[in-house]
Design a protein around this motif. Sequence first.
Motif, PDB file in Angstrom:
ATOM      1  N   PHE A  33       0.847  -1.190   0.000  1.00 18.41           N
ATOM      2  CA  PHE A  33       0.000   0.000   0.000  1.00 18.41           C
ATOM      3  C   PHE A  33       0.884   1.242   0.000  1.00 18.41           C
ATOM      4  CE2 PHE A  33      -3.338  -2.297   2.827  1.00 18.41           C
ATOM      5  CZ  PHE A  33      -3.940  -2.860   1.723  1.00 18.41           C
ATOM      6  N   TYR A  34       0.397   2.284  -0.646  1.00 16.59           N
ATOM      7  CA  TYR A  34       0.966   3.625  -0.544  1.00 16.59           C
ATOM      8  C   TYR A  34      -0.078   4.507   0.128  1.00 16.59           C
ATOM      9  CZ  TYR A  34       4.394   2.487  -4.255  1.00 16.59           C
ATOM     10  OH  TYR A  34       5.399   1.945  -5.012  1.00 16.59           O
ATOM     11  N   PRO A 120       1.048  -1.621  -6.359  1.00 18.30           N
ATOM     12  CA  PRO A 120       0.624  -1.235  -5.013  1.00 18.30           C
ATOM     13  C   PRO A 120      -0.668  -0.424  -5.043  1.00 18.30           C
ATOM     14  CG  PRO A 120       2.786  -0.310  -5.544  1.00 18.30           C
ATOM     15  CD  PRO A 120       2.328  -1.072  -6.730  1.00 18.30           C
ATOM     16  N   ILE A 121      -1.428  -0.549  -3.994  1.00 18.37           N
ATOM     17  CA  ILE A 121      -2.709   0.138  -3.867  1.00 18.37           C
ATOM     18  C   ILE A 121      -2.484   1.448  -3.129  1.00 18.37           C
ATOM     19  CG2 ILE A 121      -4.994   0.007  -2.788  1.00 18.37           C
ATOM     20  CD1 ILE A 121      -4.665  -3.114  -3.012  1.00 18.37           C
ATOM     21  N   THR A 122      -2.917   2.544  -3.712  1.00 16.10           N
ATOM     22  CA  THR A 122      -2.880   3.830  -3.021  1.00 16.10           C
ATOM     23  C   THR A 122      -4.155   3.923  -2.199  1.00 16.10           C
ATOM     24  OG1 THR A 122      -1.576   4.808  -4.789  1.00 16.10           O
ATOM     25  CG2 THR A 122      -2.723   6.337  -3.307  1.00 16.10           C
ATOM     26  N   LEU A 123      -3.999   3.984  -0.884  1.00 13.36           N
ATOM     27  CA  LEU A 123      -5.160   3.915   0.006  1.00 13.36           C
ATOM     28  C   LEU A 123      -6.153   5.045  -0.218  1.00 13.36           C
ATOM     29  CD1 LEU A 123      -3.591   2.644   3.357  1.00 13.36           C
ATOM     30  CD2 LEU A 123      -4.834   1.358   1.608  1.00 13.36           C
ATOM     31  N   LYS A 148      -1.865 -12.908   3.451  1.00 14.24           N
ATOM     32  CA  LYS A 148      -0.585 -12.345   3.031  1.00 14.24           C
ATOM     33  C   LYS A 148      -0.149 -11.224   3.978  1.00 14.24           C
ATOM     34  CE  LYS A 148      -1.079 -13.220  -1.910  1.00 14.24           C
ATOM     35  NZ  LYS A 148      -0.989 -12.620  -3.235  1.00 14.24           N
ATOM     36  N   GLN A 149       1.156 -11.008   4.006  1.00 20.47           N
ATOM     37  CA  GLN A 149       1.673  -9.868   4.744  1.00 20.47           C
ATOM     38  C   GLN A 149       1.364  -8.606   3.950  1.00 20.47           C
ATOM     39  OE1 GLN A 149       5.829 -10.763   5.308  1.00 20.47           O
ATOM     40  NE2 GLN A 149       5.428 -11.858   7.204  1.00 20.47           N
ATOM     41  N   ILE A 150       1.122  -7.526   4.669  1.00 22.51           N
ATOM     42  CA  ILE A 150       0.801  -6.243   4.050  1.00 22.51           C
ATOM     43  C   ILE A 150       1.839  -5.228   4.506  1.00 22.51           C
ATOM     44  CG2 ILE A 150      -0.901  -4.390   3.863  1.00 22.51           C
ATOM     45  CD1 ILE A 150      -3.056  -6.520   4.561  1.00 22.51           C
TER      46      ILE A 150
END
Length: 182
Positions: A33-34, A120-123, A148-150
């Motif tokens: 995540f970003y 990556p997912i931008t929150l 999965k690890q985040i």
Amino acid sequence: MKLLLLFALICPAALTVFGAEPQPRVKGDAIYFYCTSRTDPDEGVERSENPANDNNPLYVHRPILFRMVSKAKDIFIHFAFYNYNPTELSKTRPVIPVKDQMEIVTGPRTMLRFINTFNPITLENKLASFKTKEESWAWVDSLKATGKQIYLIDWNDPINGSGGTELRLIQVRPTLTNRPSY
């Protein structure tokens, strides 16, 4: 030939003795995540941590909490980083390593090339994409189901935002939403 073999055996041992550490490696089987955390947003991601916990023997590193919030859509999603001291924690309850022993990875900024291959997912974008809070709850459930690890990269983190040569990733896990418990 003997000299080359001797060199190959001695060099790794010498590096170990002098405390040389291998470069941290990001994981291909993780979710990334970003975000750009802000203070008390109506829409966005908030980061909170209490420096007083630096002196608490229960923690190896103080907890870091991230909260995705959309007041307009009534969405609240919490992600947490916890790295407990297992000796202290075991005095009150059993230690669950997956939840209680998380990591902060600091490495070369070049890790971004690898991370970007995993989309990556931008929150903030993800938050804006939710039409209802129920949709956000289903997303959190799907994250938990992967096992999965985040890892989260906060661009407001002093290391990440400086444009320097290092990058800091914080391992998090989804913890709470505003879903009713009944």
